[in-house]
Design an enzyme around this catalytic site. Sequence first.
Site, PDB file in Angstrom:
ATOM      1  N   GLY C  36      98.558  12.372  13.428  1.00  0.00           N
ATOM      2  CA  GLY C  36      98.997  12.614  12.059  1.00  0.00           C
ATOM      3  C   GLY C  36     100.451  13.004  11.921  1.00  0.00           C
ATOM      4  CB  CYS C 245      80.093  -8.506  -4.781  1.00  0.00           C
ATOM      5  SG  CYS C 245      81.083  -9.965  -4.404  1.00  0.00           S
ATOM      6  CB  CYS C 248      78.170 -11.233  -1.312  1.00  0.00           C
ATOM      7  SG  CYS C 248      78.861  -9.575  -1.437  1.00  0.00           S
ATOM      8  CB  CYS C 270      83.639  -8.231  -1.624  1.00  0.00           C
ATOM      9  SG  CYS C 270      81.903  -7.806  -1.589  1.00  0.00           S
ATOM     10  CB  CYS C 276      82.739 -11.287   0.258  1.00  0.00           C
ATOM     11  SG  CYS C 276      81.977 -11.812  -1.282  1.00  0.00           S
TER      12      CYS C 276
END
Lengths: 229, 251, 281
Positions: C36, C245, C248, C270, C276
């Site tokens: 980080g 979606c 899908c 998606c 997807c």
Amino acid sequence: MTLLLKAEGLRKGFTLHLQGGISLPVLEGEALELHAGECVALSGPSGAGKSTLLRCLQGNYGVDAGRVLLRHRGAMVDFAAAEPRLVRDIRAETLGYVSQFLRVIPRVPALEIVVEAGVEREAARALLRRMNLPDRLHSLPPATFSGGEQQRVNLARGFGPAYPILLLDEPTASLDAANREVVVALILEAKARGAGIIGIFHDEEVRDRVADRLHRVLPIGPAPATEAA
Amino acid sequence: MSALLQAEGLRLRFGAAPALDGVSVAIWPGEVVAVVGESGSGKSTLLRVLSGQIAPDAGTVHYAGQDVLALSEAGRRRLMRTEWGYVHQNARDGLRLGVSAGGNVGERLMAAGERRYGSIREVAARWMERVELDPARMDEPPRNFSGGMQQRLQIARCLVTEPRLVFMDEPTGGLDVSVQARLLDLIRKLAKEMGLAVFLVTHDIAAARLLAHRILVMRRGQVVEEGLADRVLDDPRHPYTQLLVSSVLAA
Amino acid sequence: MSAAVQEAGGYNFAYLDEATKRMIRRAILKGLAIPGHQIPFGAREMPLPYGWGTGGIQLTASILGPRDRLKVIDQGADDTTNAVSIRRFFQRVAGVEVTTRTAEATVIQTRHRIPERHLTEGQVLVFQVPMPEPLFRLEPRLTEARRLHALGDYSLAQLRLYEDIARQGETGSSYNHPVMVNGRYLMSPSPIPGYDNPKLHRSAAILLFGAGREKKIYAVPPWTEVRSLDFDDHPFRPMLAAAPCAFCGSRDSYKDEIVSDDRGGRVFVCSDTDHCRENQS
């Protein structure tokens, strides 16, 4: 009787640097004792230094020489040489003072002034009533009060906490006859509970009724000007 | 009991002029100490040295047994946001103007590790009330508040973590007289209630009399007189103190 | 001239010279060692403008080997201009195999998304980062921001969160929501949606972040604790579109909202095109 305060060899003068450094001696070799349950009245011609002596005993003025032994929490301490913190403690617990005029703190109501000195709220209220200050004034800041009313708030603050030692500077000066009687009663009650009181009493009748003895403060001759002058 | 903050033999020069010339100070728990003197007397420099913002050329500063001058940046900041507070003369220097009043008060709590939003708001609201601001306005930005209100907000922001020692730099400077009185009274009340030690720099003798237990008089980098507040003001010894006191009307 | 350089048609393998790659790899290792923490690096001029992923490309170039399989996505899609051109770039300068399938890729360079499919050990996710400093909007002085990182003093970020809740009633930003890495450093996850933030936590894959313009690299090694900044009584809760979606039917994937006709009709699809496709097959 228990010794509450013993001042010895007090010397106090003022050097006025803004007036060419002239020196004004006021007290020289001043000595005083105060015992529990007694009231000592300072007497002497005006300008002799009664007020200066009282202020030296209160710590408001610093002394140039001498000691002010004072019974605080059961032991004698030299108040004149005490650190500011100790002075604060002593003023909070041991040494009460009623000045001639109330130094008003903005926005603090009369009742709070007495409570802040360490008095229970109800007792403070009762004391203000006894000083003939009606309830409607209790919640108001004394800035707008008359001189006499302010002085009565001042007295309530001084007598409220039951200090072992009490210094009074002209406590009845701006009071009417009825309130004067209240103050006389308060002083007698304080003595009865064993407090020692040192006061300047302008009013001779009051003085004669409360004082056990007089302590004369005499003017000392004008000292020669300092070399600087 | 020992002093909370103790400084000895502080010396500091800015170029040729001595800003601090052998100054020693002790501040005890719960004690309000005022430093008075005219501008250039060194009083503001003393404030910055005592709070660890600038290092003196010589001398020591100890806070609760810690050597302030030897503190790491992290240690100094930790003190500054927990046990110390600093009230700036100008509220805008002590507040985040882009952040709501509540956020300003809550920041120190978050810095101290508070992670509950609800408690932060609760404490912030309580503190706004304590400094006589309407807690209903806690989501407003400081610019919506008057100068006196901003100063009170700054005080709330500072005291919310219940510090032991608060530095104040001319806290009433630049405010109207009526506003000053209210602020002084508030500071007096809070200092008493919380048992705060306060190191107050001011050129306002009346403010010093009202707030301080003890007064230091500074001139040309030196403490020329110090003692019990009422004694210094009513029985001044040093020529400069006499001048200072006599220049004030009914202090 | 090595064989690799010849294969790359006149360029060194993966465009950057070996000295630069070594410098960047050192920065990456440092970043992995201090999760980080932002590591400065000497970013090179790349043959595309800042804002198009120059930081990510330099990271990818430095870690890519001949046997790697590269996937590049932009907002989850493999077929946008940015993704296509970066993929083609590495095909040309490194000659590596490329793929659109998350499961098959060894290195995935991404802009603003994390793939829906769980990444596995051995995979590396390279983020393109516009502004690496999470305190940027809170503390404009960079030296002071650095000092706050050093001291671990993140009350400012917490304060920003407080302000968001006070104003909007919810925790924070819908994207680029700051995270605490390994309980020590506050990190910008790059502008990924908050929905992706939980995927950073204990990720099996190595996460590398590159900011070209700001010349910073930071990293999260596998299995590292990554927590979104929040309050105990206002826990971080990413938003997700409620609609399934349109292609899908997935309900739990992150969606893009698209205008589907001239009458203002909208559908949700998606954002992750590979995910997807997998759902549909």
